[in-house]
Design a protein around this motif. Structure first.
Motif, mmCIF file in Angstrom:
data_model
loop_
_atom_site.group_PDB
_atom_site.id
_atom_site.type_symbol
_atom_site.label_atom_id
_atom_site.label_comp_id
_atom_site.label_asym_id
_atom_site.label_seq_id
_atom_site.Cartn_x
_atom_site.Cartn_y
_atom_site.Cartn_z
ATOM 1 N N LEU B 4 4.163 1.471 -2.011
ATOM 2 C CA LEU B 4 4.223 0.319 -1.111
ATOM 3 C C LEU B 4 2.883 -0.428 -1.101
ATOM 4 O O LEU B 4 2.843 -1.663 -1.159
ATOM 5 N N ILE B 5 1.797 0.328 -1.059
ATOM 6 C CA ILE B 5 0.458 -0.288 -1.070
ATOM 7 C C ILE B 5 0.233 -1.053 -2.384
ATOM 8 O O ILE B 5 -0.267 -2.181 -2.375
ATOM 9 N N ALA B 6 0.652 -0.457 -3.485
ATOM 10 C CA ALA B 6 0.497 -1.128 -4.799
ATOM 11 C C ALA B 6 1.328 -2.416 -4.841
ATOM 12 O O ALA B 6 0.858 -3.458 -5.309
ATOM 13 N N ASP B 7 2.571 -2.337 -4.332
ATOM 14 C CA ASP B 7 3.433 -3.532 -4.293
ATOM 15 C C ASP B 7 2.804 -4.610 -3.422
ATOM 16 O O ASP B 7 2.796 -5.790 -3.791
ATOM 17 N N LEU B 8 2.296 -4.196 -2.266
ATOM 18 C CA LEU B 8 1.696 -5.164 -1.325
ATOM 19 C C LEU B 8 0.515 -5.894 -1.946
ATOM 20 O O LEU B 8 0.364 -7.105 -1.787
ATOM 21 N N LYS B 9 -0.310 -5.158 -2.673
ATOM 22 C CA LYS B 9 -1.481 -5.791 -3.302
ATOM 23 C C LYS B 9 -1.047 -6.873 -4.284
ATOM 24 O O LYS B 9 -1.609 -7.963 -4.311
ATOM 25 N N ARG B 10 -0.030 -6.559 -5.081
ATOM 26 C CA ARG B 10 0.485 -7.554 -6.038
ATOM 27 C C ARG B 10 1.076 -8.753 -5.303
ATOM 28 O O ARG B 10 0.839 -9.901 -5.666
ATOM 29 N N GLN B 11 1.838 -8.477 -4.247
ATOM 30 C CA GLN B 11 2.483 -9.567 -3.497
ATOM 31 C C GLN B 11 1.456 -10.442 -2.779
ATOM 32 O O GLN B 11 1.610 -11.659 -2.695
ATOM 33 N N ILE B 12 0.413 -9.817 -2.252
ATOM 34 C CA ILE B 12 -0.636 -10.587 -1.548
ATOM 35 C C ILE B 12 -1.359 -11.499 -2.546
ATOM 36 O O ILE B 12 -1.595 -12.678 -2.267
ATOM 37 N N ILE B 13 -1.686 -10.976 -3.717
ATOM 38 C CA ILE B 13 -2.360 -11.793 -4.740
ATOM 39 C C ILE B 13 -1.488 -12.985 -5.135
ATOM 40 O O ILE B 13 -1.960 -14.115 -5.242
ATOM 41 N N GLU B 14 -0.192 -12.735 -5.287
ATOM 42 C CA GLU B 14 0.749 -13.790 -5.674
ATOM 43 C C GLU B 14 0.906 -14.821 -4.543
ATOM 44 O O GLU B 14 0.765 -16.030 -4.760
ATOM 45 N N ALA B 15 1.173 -14.336 -3.344
ATOM 46 C CA ALA B 15 1.479 -15.236 -2.218
ATOM 47 C C ALA B 15 0.262 -16.042 -1.781
ATOM 48 O O ALA B 15 0.387 -17.188 -1.351
ATOM 49 N N LEU B 16 -0.917 -15.431 -1.874
ATOM 50 C CA LEU B 16 -2.129 -16.088 -1.383
ATOM 51 C C LEU B 16 -2.944 -16.750 -2.497
ATOM 52 O O LEU B 16 -4.062 -17.211 -2.252
ATOM 53 N N ASN B 17 -2.372 -16.783 -3.701
ATOM 54 C CA ASN B 17 -3.066 -17.408 -4.829
ATOM 55 C C ASN B 17 -4.462 -16.846 -5.040
ATOM 56 O O ASN B 17 -5.427 -17.595 -5.228
ATOM 57 N N LEU B 18 -4.574 -15.521 -5.006
ATOM 58 C CA LEU B 18 -5.886 -14.879 -5.219
ATOM 59 C C LEU B 18 -6.012 -14.504 -6.698
ATOM 60 O O LEU B 18 -6.199 -13.347 -7.049
ATOM 61 N N LYS B 19 -5.872 -15.538 -7.561
ATOM 62 C CA LYS B 19 -5.773 -15.268 -8.996
ATOM 63 C C LYS B 19 -7.057 -14.725 -9.604
ATOM 64 O O LYS B 19 -7.068 -14.286 -10.752
ATOM 65 N N HIS B 20 -8.144 -14.786 -8.843
ATOM 66 C CA HIS B 20 -9.402 -14.241 -9.350
ATOM 67 C C HIS B 20 -9.480 -12.730 -9.123
ATOM 68 O O HIS B 20 -10.445 -12.094 -9.539
ATOM 69 N N LEU B 21 -8.468 -12.173 -8.439
ATOM 70 C CA LEU B 21 -8.481 -10.743 -8.124
ATOM 71 C C LEU B 21 -7.377 -10.001 -8.865
ATOM 72 O O LEU B 21 -6.333 -10.565 -9.185
ATOM 73 N N LYS B 22 -7.633 -8.703 -9.106
ATOM 74 C CA LYS B 22 -6.599 -7.813 -9.633
ATOM 75 C C LYS B 22 -6.274 -6.822 -8.512
ATOM 76 O O LYS B 22 -7.131 -6.593 -7.634
ATOM 77 N N ILE B 68 -2.333 -5.463 12.676
ATOM 78 C CA ILE B 68 -1.413 -5.209 11.548
ATOM 79 C C ILE B 68 -2.051 -5.642 10.231
ATOM 80 O O ILE B 68 -1.985 -4.935 9.225
ATOM 81 N N PHE B 69 -2.695 -6.825 10.246
ATOM 82 C CA PHE B 69 -3.231 -7.388 9.002
ATOM 83 C C PHE B 69 -4.698 -7.015 8.752
ATOM 84 O O PHE B 69 -5.405 -7.700 8.021
ATOM 85 N N LYS B 70 -5.115 -5.910 9.353
ATOM 86 C CA LYS B 70 -6.503 -5.466 9.188
ATOM 87 C C LYS B 70 -6.793 -5.102 7.721
ATOM 88 O O LYS B 70 -7.839 -5.433 7.183
ATOM 89 N N SER B 71 -5.864 -4.410 7.111
ATOM 90 C CA SER B 71 -6.049 -3.995 5.704
ATOM 91 C C SER B 71 -4.672 -3.830 5.057
ATOM 92 O O SER B 71 -3.647 -3.869 5.743
ATOM 93 N N VAL B 72 -4.659 -3.626 3.758
ATOM 94 C CA VAL B 72 -3.378 -3.402 3.061
ATOM 95 C C VAL B 72 -2.721 -2.138 3.606
ATOM 96 O O VAL B 72 -1.501 -2.082 3.810
ATOM 97 N N LYS B 73 -3.552 -1.131 3.892
ATOM 98 C CA LYS B 73 -3.011 0.137 4.396
ATOM 99 C C LYS B 73 -2.343 -0.065 5.760
ATOM 100 O O LYS B 73 -1.249 0.469 6.013
ATOM 101 N N SER B 74 -2.975 -0.859 6.636
ATOM 102 C CA SER B 74 -2.390 -1.064 7.972
ATOM 103 C C SER B 74 -1.085 -1.866 7.877
ATOM 104 O O SER B 74 -0.154 -1.639 8.645
ATOM 105 N N ALA B 76 0.974 -1.705 5.291
ATOM 106 C CA ALA B 76 1.942 -0.737 4.751
ATOM 107 C C ALA B 76 2.445 0.187 5.860
ATOM 108 O O ALA B 76 3.652 0.497 5.928
ATOM 109 N N GLU B 77 1.553 0.606 6.726
ATOM 110 C CA GLU B 77 1.957 1.488 7.840
ATOM 111 C C GLU B 77 2.910 0.760 8.785
ATOM 112 O O GLU B 77 3.889 1.333 9.260
ATOM 113 N N TYR B 78 2.628 -0.524 9.032
ATOM 114 C CA TYR B 78 3.489 -1.309 9.922
ATOM 115 C C TYR B 78 4.880 -1.484 9.295
ATOM 116 O O TYR B 78 5.902 -1.369 9.972
ATOM 117 N N ILE B 79 4.891 -1.750 7.971
ATOM 118 C CA ILE B 79 6.184 -1.916 7.280
ATOM 119 C C ILE B 79 6.984 -0.613 7.357
ATOM 120 O O ILE B 79 8.179 -0.611 7.674
#
Lengths: 210, 85
Positions: B4-22, B68-74, B76-79
Motif C-alpha cells: 500500500l505504501i509503495a502504491d501510494l508513493k507512485r500515486q502521489i508522484i503521479e497526482a501531484l506532478n512530482l516528476k523530479h522524484l522517484k 492523516i497527511f503527515k506522511s505516506v505511512k500515516s 496508509a494507516e488511515y486507508i
C-alpha cells in the motif's frame, strides 16, 4: 530613452536567446519538450513540474531572457513591471480542467484556469512586485504592447519591464519575451514598435520575415 | 501495508506532478508538508481527491487532514483503518 536589452523566443519546440538557438527537442509531446528543456537548464525549481503549459512556457522564456541576470541586484522588486499578452487566455488549461471534472475535478489544474497565473509564476520566481497587466488579443499587437510598455516605463516608479507574448493551445505555442530598461546594456535596441515587430518576427539564426 | 505504501508513493508522484522524484526518494515517515516534501495546500486537496478516487474514502472531518497527511505511512494507516469493505 527606453531600451530593449534582451529578448527570447520559444517556437516549434525550440528555445532561442537573442535569436540564437539554445535547445530544440521535437521528439514526443509539447509536455515532453517543456520538461526536457527545463531539465537541460539544470535549474532546481520543483514547482515547475506542477505548472500548466502556459506557466512553464512563461517560466522558461523568462529564464532564457534573463540568463543569470538578477534584476533584484539592480532594482527594487516594485521597480520591475511585467506586461504580458496572448490569444488563448487560459483556454488550454480550462479544457484540461473541464475534462478532469468528468471524473474528479483536479484542484491543481483549477488554480491555473486564469490567463495571468503565468505572470504570478514569473513574479514569484524573479521577485517582481511592480506594475503588471495581461492582455488577450487575437494576435501579438505590437502597437498596443509598445504603447503600454512606454506608458509604464515613463513613470518614475518603473525602471525595468519584462513584456511580450506567451500563447499556448494544445501543441501550438508561441513565446516572445523582451526586457526593457531605462539603462543601456550591450547590444541594446531602441524600444520602438517597428523594432518590436522585427524582433517578434525573428526566425532562427537571426533571419527576419520580410 | 508495504504494498500500500509503495502504491501510494507512485500515486502521489503521479497526482501531484512530482516528476523530479522517484518512489524511493520519499521516506515512509518523511513529512509531506513544509520542511519535508514541501507540499502545499493545493497538494492537500489533491491528496483528498486521491483518497476518494483510488480508495473510495471521503475525509469525514477535514480538521483531521494534517494528522492523516503527515506522511505516506500515516495515509496508509488511515486507508487501512477506513477503506470500505
Amino acid at each position: 530613452m527606453i531600451y530593449i536589452n534582451r529578448f527570447a523566443h520559444i517556437r516549434n519546440r525550440a528555445v532561442f536567446r537573442m535569436g540564437e538557438l539554445v535547445c530544440r527537442d521535437i521528439r514526443g509531446s509539447l509536455d515532453d519538450f517543456l520538461i526536457s528543456a527545463f531539465e537541460g537548464l539544470g535549474i532546481n525549481y520543483p514547482k515547475y513540474y506542477k505548472m500548466d503549459a502556459s506557466s512553464k512556457l512563461g517560466f522558461l522564456g523568462t529564464e532564457m531572457l534573463l540568463n543569470n541576470l538578477r534584476l533584484e541586484d539592480d532594482y527594487k522588486p516594485e521597480e520591475v513591471a511585467l506586461i504580458l499578452s496572448n490569444a488563448h487566455g487560459s483556454l488550454d488549461t480550462d479544457l484540461r480542467f473541464f475534462e478532469s471534472t468528468k471524473t474528479m475535478a483536479s484542484p491543481a489544474l483549477f488554480v491555473y484556469t486564469l490567463p495571468n497565473i503565468v505572470a504570478g509564476e514569473i513574479c514569484i520566481r524573479n521577485n517582481i512586485k511592480g506594475e503588471n497587466a495581461f492582455f488577450v488579443s487575437p494576435r501579438f499587437d505590437v502597437k498596443q504592447m509598445h504603447d503600454y510598455v512606454e506608458m509604464v516605463m515613463t513613470s518614475d516608479k518603473t525602471k525595468a519591464c519584462i513584456a511580450g507574448w506567451v500563447d499556448v493551445m494544445g501543441s501550438q505555442h508561441d513565446v516572445f519575451l523582451y526586457l526593457t530598461e531605462k539603462k543601456k546594456r550591450e547590444n541594446a535596441l531602441e524600444h520602438t514598435a517597428v523594432q518590436l515587430q522585427k524582433l517578434y518576427q525573428l526566425k532562427e539564426y537571426g533571419t527576419v520575415d520580410s | 501495508m508495504e504494498q500500500l505504501i509503495a502504491d501510494l508513493k507512485r500515486q502521489i508522484i503521479e497526482a501531484l506532478n512530482l516528476k523530479h522524484l522517484k518512489p524511493e526518494d520519499i521516506g515512509d515517515d518523511q513529512p509531506l508538508f513544509v520542511d519535508g516534501l514541501g507540499l502545499d495546500s493545493i497538494d492537500a486537496l489533491e491528496l483528498i481527491v486521491l483518497l476518494q478516487q483510488h480508495y473510495n474514502i471521503k475525509l469525514a472531518n477535514p480538521q483531521d487532514g494534517p494528522q492523516i497527511f503527515k506522511s505516506v505511512k500515516s495515509i496508509a494507516e488511515y486507508i487501512t483503518a477506513n477503506q470500505p469493505k
